[in-house]
Write a protein that holds these residues in place. Structure first.
Motif, PDB file in Angstrom:
ATOM      1  N   GLY A 128     -48.060  40.488  19.608  1.00 36.17           N
ATOM      2  CA  GLY A 128     -48.385  40.560  21.030  1.00 36.17           C
ATOM      3  C   GLY A 128     -49.580  39.687  21.368  1.00 36.17           C
ATOM      4  N   ALA A 129     -50.584  39.720  20.503  1.00 39.04           N
ATOM      5  CA  ALA A 129     -51.777  38.897  20.723  1.00 39.04           C
ATOM      6  C   ALA A 129     -51.417  37.413  20.660  1.00 39.04           C
ATOM      7  CB  ALA A 129     -52.852  39.237  19.698  1.00 39.04           C
ATOM      8  N   TYR A 130     -50.547  37.050  19.727  1.00 40.80           N
ATOM      9  CA  TYR A 130     -50.131  35.647  19.626  1.00 40.80           C
ATOM     10  C   TYR A 130     -49.453  35.192  20.918  1.00 40.80           C
ATOM     11  CZ  TYR A 130     -47.650  31.423  18.526  1.00 40.80           C
ATOM     12  OH  TYR A 130     -47.179  30.141  18.583  1.00 40.80           O
ATOM     13  N   ILE A 131     -48.490  35.969  21.390  1.00 37.14           N
ATOM     14  CA  ILE A 131     -47.777  35.609  22.624  1.00 37.14           C
ATOM     15  C   ILE A 131     -48.764  35.481  23.783  1.00 37.14           C
ATOM     16  CG2 ILE A 131     -46.090  36.401  24.346  1.00 37.14           C
ATOM     17  CD1 ILE A 131     -44.700  35.439  21.822  1.00 37.14           C
ATOM     18  N   GLN A 132     -49.670  36.437  23.892  1.00 39.32           N
ATOM     19  CA  GLN A 132     -50.679  36.420  24.963  1.00 39.32           C
ATOM     20  C   GLN A 132     -51.521  35.148  24.901  1.00 39.32           C
ATOM     21  OE1 GLN A 132     -51.522  38.708  27.462  1.00 39.32           O
ATOM     22  NE2 GLN A 132     -53.117  37.318  28.119  1.00 39.32           N
ATOM     23  N   MET A 133     -52.047  34.851  23.725  1.00 38.96           N
ATOM     24  CA  MET A 133     -52.948  33.705  23.601  1.00 38.96           C
ATOM     25  C   MET A 133     -52.227  32.363  23.704  1.00 38.96           C
ATOM     26  SD  MET A 133     -55.718  34.922  20.757  1.00 38.96           S
ATOM     27  CE  MET A 133     -54.606  35.763  19.659  1.00 38.96           C
ATOM     28  N   ALA A 134     -51.053  32.265  23.095  1.00 40.58           N
ATOM     29  CA  ALA A 134     -50.349  30.976  23.060  1.00 40.58           C
ATOM     30  C   ALA A 134     -49.692  30.632  24.380  1.00 40.58           C
ATOM     31  CB  ALA A 134     -49.314  30.984  21.938  1.00 40.58           C
ATOM     32  N   TYR A 135     -49.063  31.614  25.026  1.00 35.98           N
ATOM     33  CA  TYR A 135     -48.253  31.305  26.199  1.00 35.98           C
ATOM     34  C   TYR A 135     -48.882  31.699  27.528  1.00 35.98           C
ATOM     35  CZ  TYR A 135     -44.823  30.232  22.718  1.00 35.98           C
ATOM     36  OH  TYR A 135     -44.184  29.659  21.653  1.00 35.98           O
ATOM     37  N   LEU A 136     -49.654  32.774  27.531  1.00 32.22           N
ATOM     38  CA  LEU A 136     -50.255  33.195  28.799  1.00 32.22           C
ATOM     39  C   LEU A 136     -51.637  32.585  28.992  1.00 32.22           C
ATOM     40  CD1 LEU A 136     -49.121  36.934  28.730  1.00 32.22           C
ATOM     41  CD2 LEU A 136     -47.981  34.976  29.780  1.00 32.22           C
ATOM     42  N   ASP A 137     -52.458  32.573  27.918  1.00 31.31           N
ATOM     43  CA  ASP A 137     -53.796  31.995  28.019  1.00 31.31           C
ATOM     44  C   ASP A 137     -53.840  30.529  27.604  1.00 31.31           C
ATOM     45  OD1 ASP A 137     -54.696  34.433  28.888  1.00 31.31           O
ATOM     46  OD2 ASP A 137     -55.377  35.073  26.910  1.00 31.31           O
ATOM     47  N   LYS A 138     -52.753  30.057  26.969  1.00 32.31           N
ATOM     48  CA  LYS A 138     -52.619  28.663  26.543  1.00 32.31           C
ATOM     49  C   LYS A 138     -53.808  28.192  25.694  1.00 32.31           C
ATOM     50  CE  LYS A 138     -49.595  27.394  30.346  1.00 32.31           C
ATOM     51  NZ  LYS A 138     -48.444  27.955  29.760  1.00 32.31           N
ATOM     52  N   LEU A 139     -54.161  29.012  24.700  1.00 36.34           N
ATOM     53  CA  LEU A 139     -55.254  28.655  23.810  1.00 36.34           C
ATOM     54  C   LEU A 139     -54.773  27.693  22.724  1.00 36.34           C
ATOM     55  CD1 LEU A 139     -57.076  32.074  23.272  1.00 36.34           C
ATOM     56  CD2 LEU A 139     -57.711  30.205  24.795  1.00 36.34           C
ATOM     57  N   ASP A 140     -55.707  26.955  22.189  1.00 28.54           N
ATOM     58  CA  ASP A 140     -55.445  26.024  21.110  1.00 28.54           C
ATOM     59  C   ASP A 140     -55.028  26.782  19.841  1.00 28.54           C
ATOM     60  OD1 ASP A 140     -57.047  24.273  18.731  1.00 28.54           O
ATOM     61  OD2 ASP A 140     -55.853  23.141  20.183  1.00 28.54           O
ATOM     62  N   PRO A 141     -54.076  26.273  19.083  1.00 27.28           N
ATOM     63  CA  PRO A 141     -53.643  26.954  17.853  1.00 27.28           C
ATOM     64  C   PRO A 141     -54.777  27.218  16.861  1.00 27.28           C
ATOM     65  CG  PRO A 141     -52.083  25.233  18.419  1.00 27.28           C
ATOM     66  CD  PRO A 141     -53.239  25.104  19.374  1.00 27.28           C
ATOM     67  N   VAL A 142     -55.773  26.348  16.812  1.00 25.26           N
ATOM     68  CA  VAL A 142     -56.910  26.570  15.912  1.00 25.26           C
ATOM     69  C   VAL A 142     -57.637  27.852  16.292  1.00 25.26           C
ATOM     70  CG1 VAL A 142     -59.132  25.623  15.158  1.00 25.26           C
ATOM     71  CG2 VAL A 142     -57.188  24.098  15.498  1.00 25.26           C
ATOM     72  N   VAL A 143     -57.818  28.076  17.575  1.00 27.04           N
ATOM     73  CA  VAL A 143     -58.494  29.272  18.063  1.00 27.04           C
ATOM     74  C   VAL A 143     -57.633  30.509  17.799  1.00 27.04           C
ATOM     75  CG1 VAL A 143     -59.386  30.435  20.120  1.00 27.04           C
ATOM     76  CG2 VAL A 143     -59.749  27.990  19.816  1.00 27.04           C
ATOM     77  N   ILE A 144     -56.351  30.394  18.058  1.00 26.30           N
ATOM     78  CA  ILE A 144     -55.448  31.531  17.832  1.00 26.30           C
ATOM     79  C   ILE A 144     -55.479  31.941  16.363  1.00 26.30           C
ATOM     80  CG2 ILE A 144     -53.052  32.318  17.919  1.00 26.30           C
ATOM     81  CD1 ILE A 144     -52.663  30.349  20.281  1.00 26.30           C
ATOM     82  N   ALA A 145     -55.430  30.965  15.469  1.00 26.12           N
ATOM     83  CA  ALA A 145     -55.477  31.262  14.035  1.00 26.12           C
ATOM     84  C   ALA A 145     -56.787  31.959  13.670  1.00 26.12           C
ATOM     85  CB  ALA A 145     -55.314  29.977  13.223  1.00 26.12           C
ATOM     86  N   LYS A 146     -57.878  31.512  14.247  1.00 27.52           N
ATOM     87  CA  LYS A 146     -59.188  32.124  13.963  1.00 27.52           C
ATOM     88  C   LYS A 146     -59.248  33.557  14.484  1.00 27.52           C
ATOM     89  CE  LYS A 146     -63.558  31.890  12.788  1.00 27.52           C
ATOM     90  NZ  LYS A 146     -63.931  31.981  11.407  1.00 27.52           N
TER      91      LYS A 146
END
Length: 176
Positions: A128-146
């Motif tokens: 759920g956090a991945y979907i939120q960050m990647a698609y709704l907040d459009k965060l960089d993959p480096v940040v999502i991984a961290k």
């Protein structure tokens, strides 16, 4: 290890306000799983440092979302400690289904935004956090991984599983 804190002096009051307001609840959360006050305090402190490391990439989001990211970081730090200690993680186990689904095909036009948000909240925490960050907040993959405490190489698989699981949930919803 050299720690680079990624915030400016102007950001300090906001970070302090978030940390001071959320640290008691985060300690309670950590203690509930770890059953050790010192370990809980250490997890919250490490989470705050991790949060400050990536803060500059989150500055455009609201204060409530910043609090949410601090919570996600803390939760993932707790899960990492539980995993290292060989204790069971408090997340749902994933079913390994052979069928392939295309999340975009299922979701577009068939599921409302309200249903989509509800289905995202039904996903296991990291998905759920991945979907939120990647698609709704459009965060960089480096940040999502961290934030999710995964290697960047593992992020692609996590994203695939998250999209697949969300597609399955949405498909079940559209069939009802």
């Amino acid at each position: 290890m050299l720690l680079v804190l990624a915030f400016t002096a102007e950001d300090r009051p906001l970070i302090e306000r978030i940390y001071l307001s959320k640290s008691p609840a985060l300690r309670k959360l950590a203690y509930r799983y770890l059953k050790d006050e010192q370990a809980a305090a250490d997890v919250v402190q490490q989470s705050a440092l991790d949060f400050m490391e990536i803060f500059h990439t989150l500055t455009y989001v609201s204060e409530s979302k910043l609090c949410g990211y601090l919570y996600i970081i803390t939760k993932n730090n707790i899960f990492d400690i539980l995993g290292k200690n060989g204790r069971e993680l408090p997340t749902e186990t994933l079913e390994n289904r052979a069928e392939q689904m295309n999340a975009e095909e299922i979701v577009i036009g068939r599921v409302s935004a309200e249903v989509m948000y509800r289905k995202i909240s039904e996903l296991p925490p990291r998905y759920g956090a991945y979907i939120q960050m990647a698609y709704l907040d459009k965060l960089d993959p480096v940040v999502i991984a961290k934030v999710l405490k995964v290697k960047q190489d593992s992020l692609r698989m996590l994203g695939y599983r998250a999209r697949k699981m969300l597609a399955e949930l949405c498909q079940a919803e559209s069939e009802v």
